[in-house]
Design a protein around this motif. Structure first.
Motif, PDB file in Angstrom:
ATOM      1  N   ASP A   1      -3.061 -11.141  10.887  1.00 53.82           N
ATOM      2  CA  ASP A   1      -3.739 -12.435  11.082  1.00 53.82           C
ATOM      3  C   ASP A   1      -2.817 -13.437  11.774  1.00 53.82           C
ATOM      4  N   ARG A   2      -1.560 -13.461  11.364  1.00 53.95           N
ATOM      5  CA  ARG A   2      -0.623 -14.439  11.948  1.00 53.95           C
ATOM      6  C   ARG A   2      -0.340 -14.122  13.408  1.00 53.95           C
ATOM      7  N   LEU A   3      -0.172 -12.853  13.730  1.00 54.75           N
ATOM      8  CA  LEU A   3       0.082 -12.481  15.120  1.00 54.75           C
ATOM      9  C   LEU A   3      -1.140 -12.734  16.000  1.00 54.75           C
ATOM     10  N   ARG A   4      -2.323 -12.467  15.460  1.00 53.98           N
ATOM     11  CA  ARG A   4      -3.537 -12.759  16.224  1.00 53.98           C
ATOM     12  C   ARG A   4      -3.668 -14.252  16.492  1.00 53.98           C
ATOM     13  N   ALA A   5      -3.302 -15.067  15.493  1.00 56.15           N
ATOM     14  CA  ALA A   5      -3.371 -16.516  15.667  1.00 56.15           C
ATOM     15  C   ALA A   5      -2.439 -16.998  16.771  1.00 56.15           C
ATOM     16  N   GLN A   6      -1.400 -16.213  17.050  1.00 60.60           N
ATOM     17  CA  GLN A   6      -0.465 -16.555  18.124  1.00 60.60           C
ATOM     18  C   GLN A   6      -0.888 -15.947  19.464  1.00 60.60           C
ATOM     19  N   GLY A   7      -2.039 -15.286  19.468  1.00 62.10           N
ATOM     20  CA  GLY A   7      -2.571 -14.768  20.720  1.00 62.10           C
ATOM     21  C   GLY A   7      -2.289 -13.314  21.011  1.00 62.10           C
ATOM     22  N   HIS A   8      -1.703 -12.582  20.056  1.00 60.79           N
ATOM     23  CA  HIS A   8      -1.417 -11.175  20.272  1.00 60.79           C
ATOM     24  C   HIS A   8      -2.652 -10.322  19.987  1.00 60.79           C
ATOM     25  N   ASP A   9      -2.801  -9.245  20.727  1.00 61.95           N
ATOM     26  CA  ASP A   9      -3.883  -8.292  20.518  1.00 61.95           C
ATOM     27  C   ASP A   9      -3.389  -7.263  19.507  1.00 61.95           C
ATOM     28  N   VAL A  10      -3.948  -7.293  18.303  1.00 58.66           N
ATOM     29  CA  VAL A  10      -3.425  -6.509  17.188  1.00 58.66           C
ATOM     30  C   VAL A  10      -4.454  -5.495  16.706  1.00 58.66           C
ATOM     31  N   VAL A  11      -3.995  -4.273  16.473  1.00 64.08           N
ATOM     32  CA  VAL A  11      -4.789  -3.247  15.814  1.00 64.08           C
ATOM     33  C   VAL A  11      -4.199  -3.026  14.429  1.00 64.08           C
ATOM     34  N   LEU A  12      -4.978  -3.319  13.393  1.00 64.37           N
ATOM     35  CA  LEU A  12      -4.554  -3.103  12.011  1.00 64.37           C
ATOM     36  C   LEU A  12      -5.184  -1.796  11.530  1.00 64.37           C
ATOM     37  N   THR A  13      -4.343  -0.855  11.108  1.00 64.51           N
ATOM     38  CA  THR A  13      -4.852   0.450  10.720  1.00 64.51           C
ATOM     39  C   THR A  13      -4.129   0.924   9.472  1.00 64.51           C
ATOM     40  N   ARG A  14      -4.435   2.140   9.030  1.00 65.04           N
ATOM     41  CA  ARG A  14      -3.864   2.613   7.773  1.00 65.04           C
ATOM     42  C   ARG A  14      -3.740   4.128   7.787  1.00 65.04           C
ATOM     43  N   GLU A  15      -2.911   4.624   6.845  1.00 59.46           N
ATOM     44  CA  GLU A  15      -2.803   6.057   6.621  1.00 59.46           C
ATOM     45  C   GLU A  15      -2.833   6.356   5.121  1.00 59.46           C
ATOM     46  N   PRO A  16      -3.369   7.521   4.765  1.00 59.84           N
ATOM     47  CA  PRO A  16      -4.129   8.385   5.659  1.00 59.84           C
ATOM     48  C   PRO A  16      -5.409   7.690   6.089  1.00 59.84           C
ATOM     49  N   GLY A  17      -5.822   7.964   7.294  1.00 58.58           N
ATOM     50  CA  GLY A  17      -7.026   7.333   7.841  1.00 58.58           C
ATOM     51  C   GLY A  17      -6.749   6.746   9.200  1.00 58.58           C
ATOM     52  N   GLY A  18      -7.542   5.750   9.573  1.00 56.35           N
ATOM     53  CA  GLY A  18      -7.329   5.058  10.824  1.00 56.35           C
ATOM     54  C   GLY A  18      -8.108   5.600  11.993  1.00 56.35           C
ATOM     55  N   SER A  19      -8.770   6.725  11.806  1.00 55.48           N
ATOM     56  CA  SER A  19      -9.674   7.298  12.798  1.00 55.48           C
ATOM     57  C   SER A  19     -10.763   8.023  12.015  1.00 55.48           C
ATOM     58  N   PRO A  20     -11.931   8.289  12.618  1.00 55.27           N
ATOM     59  CA  PRO A  20     -13.018   8.910  11.840  1.00 55.27           C
ATOM     60  C   PRO A  20     -12.611  10.221  11.160  1.00 55.27           C
ATOM     61  N   GLY A  21     -11.947  11.101  11.901  1.00 53.42           N
ATOM     62  CA  GLY A  21     -11.540  12.361  11.294  1.00 53.42           C
ATOM     63  C   GLY A  21     -10.509  12.176  10.205  1.00 53.42           C
ATOM     64  N   ALA A  22      -9.547  11.292  10.443  1.00 52.88           N
ATOM     65  CA  ALA A  22      -8.500  11.055   9.449  1.00 52.88           C
ATOM     66  C   ALA A  22      -9.058  10.400   8.185  1.00 52.88           C
ATOM     67  N   GLU A  23     -10.083   9.575   8.328  1.00 53.51           N
ATOM     68  CA  GLU A  23     -10.702   8.962   7.152  1.00 53.51           C
ATOM     69  C   GLU A  23     -11.378  10.027   6.286  1.00 53.51           C
ATOM     70  N   GLN A  24     -11.938  11.049   6.905  1.00 54.14           N
ATOM     71  CA  GLN A  24     -12.529  12.138   6.126  1.00 54.14           C
ATOM     72  C   GLN A  24     -11.449  12.886   5.348  1.00 54.14           C
ATOM     73  N   ILE A  25     -10.297  13.099   5.974  1.00 57.18           N
ATOM     74  CA  ILE A  25      -9.198  13.758   5.274  1.00 57.18           C
ATOM     75  C   ILE A  25      -8.670  12.863   4.155  1.00 57.18           C
ATOM     76  N   ARG A  26      -8.690  11.553   4.367  1.00 56.87           N
ATOM     77  CA  ARG A  26      -8.237  10.615   3.330  1.00 56.87           C
ATOM     78  C   ARG A  26      -8.961  10.851   2.004  1.00 56.87           C
ATOM     79  N   ALA A  27     -10.273  11.035   2.088  1.00 57.59           N
ATOM     80  CA  ALA A  27     -11.045  11.272   0.867  1.00 57.59           C
ATOM     81  C   ALA A  27     -10.599  12.555   0.170  1.00 57.59           C
ATOM     82  N   LEU A  28     -10.218  13.547   0.954  1.00 51.54           N
ATOM     83  CA  LEU A  28      -9.784  14.811   0.371  1.00 51.54           C
ATOM     84  C   LEU A  28      -8.463  14.673  -0.378  1.00 51.54           C
ATOM     85  N   VAL A  29      -7.542  13.875   0.158  1.00 56.96           N
ATOM     86  CA  VAL A  29      -6.192  13.836  -0.420  1.00 56.96           C
ATOM     87  C   VAL A  29      -5.990  12.737  -1.456  1.00 56.96           C
TER      88      VAL A  29
END
Length: 209
Positions: A28-56
């Motif tokens: 949020d702070r970096l976006r407020a300064q005008g940066h283009d930010v992608v906030l993601t997570r692991e496991p997950g962060g993509s459709p396939g990886a999110e499916q694996i997240r549920a498994l683990v």
């Protein structure tokens, strides 16, 4: 802070350390300064990886063997890298990831059978990159576990291993910070979220100036 263009930041820590909150606040702070930010997570962060997240992350603590877990996490990370992280970095965006390979080095490589060498081998073979900067939110293990369990969510498979795992993970993360001093910065998480957020932002600013 123009040096942030195409920067990959991971935020690590034991369960309940507040890293997810700090990842959101930094984004949020970096976006407020005008940066283009992608906030993601692991496991997950993509459709396939999110499916694996549920498994683990759901189910009985002994659902998977340590070796199977490592393969699942590596598969999720590869998909995440291909579909989310690499394209965002190529476009000059800031990627902030809630956990990355350091968590696998700790949770699977250290706590689930001393398989750190295997984790690193698979990482070198299938992932091939580290974050530019890793922020380790260091938290008292008992406090972290209490926080994590209070969420009462479905994804509590690793919390179910108990306080001993939390203590070993904290020690392991701190050792990892000594192993990678140029990449990992330790932030004291035993303070108010505002104080931690201030340190997180100052650390990012200092590392990229």
């Amino acid at each position: 802070m123009s040096a942030l263009k195409g920067l990959f930041i991971s935020i690590e820590g034991i369960d309940g350390s507040g890293k997810s909150t700090q990842a959101r606040r930094l984004a949020d702070r970096l976006r407020a300064q005008g940066h283009d930010v992608v906030l993601t997570r692991e496991p997950g962060g993509s459709p396939g990886a999110e499916q694996i997240r549920a498994l683990v992350l759901e189910g009985d603590p002994d659902r998977w063997s340590p070796h199977t877990e490592i393969l699942l996490f590596t598969a999720a990370r590869r998909d995440h890298l291909e579909r989310t992280i690499a394209p965002a970095l190529a476009a000059g965006k800031v990627v902030i990831c809630d956990r990355f390979a350091d968590s696998t080095r700790m949770y699977q490589g250290l706590s689930r059978g001393d398989l750190r060498a295997l984790v690193d081998q698979l990482h070198d073979l299938m992932i091939g990159r580290e974050p530019d900067l890793t922020l380790l939110i260091d938290m008292d293990p008992e406090t972290g576990l209490t926080r994590a369990l209070s969420r009462n969510g479905a994804e509590e498979r690793f919390e179910a291993f108990g306080a001993d795992l939390q203590r070993r993970m904290r020690a392991g993360f701190l050792t990892l910070a000594q192993e990678f001093p140029d990449r990992i910065r330790v932030i004291d998480g035993n303070r108010s979220p505002d104080a931690v957020a201030s340190d997180v932002f100052a650390t990012v600013k200092g590392a990229t100036s």
